[in-house]
Design an enzyme around this catalytic site. Structure first.
Site, PDB file in Angstrom:
ATOM      1  CG  HIS A   1      -1.826  -1.156   1.333  1.00  0.00           C
ATOM      2  ND1 HIS A   1      -3.109  -1.207   0.829  1.00  0.00           N
ATOM      3  CD2 HIS A   1      -1.601  -2.377   1.906  1.00  0.00           C
ATOM      4  CE1 HIS A   1      -3.648  -2.390   1.091  1.00  0.00           C
ATOM      5  NE2 HIS A   1      -2.744  -3.121   1.747  1.00  0.00           N
TER       6      HIS A   1
ATOM      7  CB  SER B   1      15.614  19.283 -16.018  1.00  0.00           C
ATOM      8  OG  SER B   1      14.896  20.501 -15.980  1.00  0.00           O
TER       9      SER B   1
ATOM     10  CE  LYS C   1      13.842  16.774 -11.896  1.00  0.00           C
ATOM     11  NZ  LYS C   1      13.405  15.552 -12.571  1.00  0.00           N
TER      12      LYS C   1
ATOM     13  CD  GLU D   1      10.762   9.450 -17.082  1.00  0.00           C
ATOM     14  OE1 GLU D   1      10.655  10.081 -16.018  1.00  0.00           O
ATOM     15  OE2 GLU D   1      11.375   9.903 -18.078  1.00  0.00           O
TER      16      GLU D   1
END
Length: 461
Positions: free
Chosen positions: A185, A315, A321, A328
């Site tokens: 969870h 980025s 970054k 992805e």
């Protein structure tokens, strides 16, 4: 331009092309997406034309000189030499009639050249009478989907999955001694090892591969010689057996004749089953990619248990970054496969009476799914999974601080008292171990034994 004629009348066809009037009409009619059916499908079409020509020659239905020229021309198509001649949009006439005629015309005109004639001499070699002999678009398009799907799974997808399994197995074994917190969870749960987590991934993909192979077995049935509705009209006696024999010789694969040509003409169950297996694989891959993105989140404000290889800046505005771009990418590829499966389901159920006319759409999507999964898995293997590393200190820190290790106390001090320890540790910002010692619930030996995260995983030290 050269002037050619079909049953609807005269058509202008560019002088230098190998296709003919029916293809030219289709190009004009279906200006839809700019997408074509993939090379794997064209290659499968060519195999059908080769096998059919050989069967027709053996049965005395096709002149040997013409037949040999057709075989030679079709082999050139199968080798990709005439790929620019297959110009019909993927969204085209039902049953792939335009696609089949594109192949018939290209092979006919190339065979005419081989025999020393000009293109368009259909009085010598006719696209329908000779190239399409003993066939129909209704059986050959279904058959081409099966052949193309099987060949592509064998040549591209299975090697990518095999490589994925090898890497996952290495991670499963090599990371078995690194303890980390479990999460259910998205909340703290009892510890496990990183190797155990990867063992789950390994088994998921192993089962998906098994289901895919079972689905591919259904695609080994080919509807050769069923012609228009499954009756075999206009195909000579013995054609199907000879054609399937020749197909196996061409492809090196053990195809077999469809048990019921009527089912094979009007239904798409094997394609649907294969797509479902691909969807299942995509679901598992999505889960794995999502997990890696979560476990590598950070590097300072996230979980930070894994470090994924930095393959490109992340980025355009935030310097330094780095994003989990390979995971992805895998997500996006899998989403597309799931969408393709929905399209295949809609096309499979929309067939009417003796024929499913949506075979071009079935071909476009099933072969697209196989291609997308093959490429995305291979890229993910090389650029992400093989090079990921574990932040062992971070894993150990989080495992030791997890409130869920109070679970091991329940059999000794009871569920309610263990819950009290967990709540107190959380509210006071302390570890379970510190609270247990302060409350005097266990001696030193009991504390070390019951609250050792590695002990809780079941993995022997």
């Amino acid at each position: 331009m050269r002037l050619e004629k079909d049953t609807l009348g005269e058509v202008e066809v560019p002088e230098d092309v190998y296709y003919g009037p029916q293809t030219a009409r289709a190009v004009d009619n279906f200006q839809v997406s700019g997408e074509r059916l993939p090379a794997e499908f064209i290659k499968a079409q060519a195999a059908i034309k080769i096998a059919s020509a050989k069967a027709n020659m053996e049965l005395g239905k096709l002149d040997t000189h013409i037949g040999k020229s057709l075989v030679e021309a079709a082999y050139e198509v199968r080798e990709g030499k005439l790929s620019d001649q297959f110009v019909v949009d993927a969204f085209q006439s039902g049953a792939g009639t335009s696609q089949n005629m594109n192949a018939n015309e290209v092979i006919a005109n190339r065979a005419l050249e081989i025999m020393g004639y000009e293109k368009g001499r259909y009085d010598i070699i006719h696209p329908n009478d000779h190239v399409n002999m003993s066939q129909s678009s209704n059986d050959t398009t279904h058959t081409a989907i099966h052949i193309a799907a099987v060949e592509t799974v064998y040549s591209s997808l299975l090697p990518a999955i095999d490589e994925l399994l090898v890497i996952l197995d290495e991670k499963k074994v090599g990371l078995m001694s690194i303890v980390k917190p479990g999460r259910t969870h998205l909340q703290d749960a009892v510890p496990l090892t990183m190797g155990q987590e990867f063992s789950g991934y390994f088994r998921m993909i192993e089962l998906d591969m098994k289901r895919l192979l079972e689905a591919v077995d259904g695609l080994l049935e080919l509807n050769m010689g069923g012609t228009a509705v499954g009756t075999g009209l206009n195909a000579p006696q013995g054609f199907s057996k000879i054609a399937i024999r020749e197909m196996n010789s061409i492809t090196g694969i053990g195809f077999r004749l469809a048990e019921d040509p009527f089912e094979a003409t009007q239904a798409a169950g094997s394609i649907l089953a294969c797509s479902a297996a691909l969807r299942g694989l995509a679901v598992s891959l999505t889960k794995i990619a999502n997990d890696l993105r979560l476990l590598s989140s950070g590097p300072r404000a996230g979980m930070g248990e894994l470090d994924l290889p930095a393959v490109q800046p992340g980025s355009s505005i935030m310097p330094g970054k780095v994003n989990p771009v390979m995971a992805e990418m895998l997500n996006m590829a899998c989403f597309q496969v799931m969408g393709n499966d929905t399209t295949i389901m809609m096309a499979a159920q929309a067939g009417q009476l003796e024929l499913n006319v949506f075979t071009p759409l079935l071909a476009h999507n099933i072969l697209g799914s196989i291609r997308i999964l093959s490429g995305s898995i291979s890229s993910f293997n090389r650029k992400c999974l093989s090079g990921l590393t574990v932040n062992t200190e971070r894993c150990a820190e989080l495992a030791a601080s997890s409130l869920a290790i109070a679970t091991s106390l329940a059999p000794v001090i009871g569920y309610d008292k263990a819950a009290e320890v967990a709540y107190r540790a959380h509210n006071e910002g302390r570890t379970i171990k510190e609270v247990v010692i302060e409350m005097g619930l266990l001696d030193d030996h009991g504390v070390e034994h019951l609250l050792d995260p590695m002990e809780l995983t079941g993995v022997k030290k």
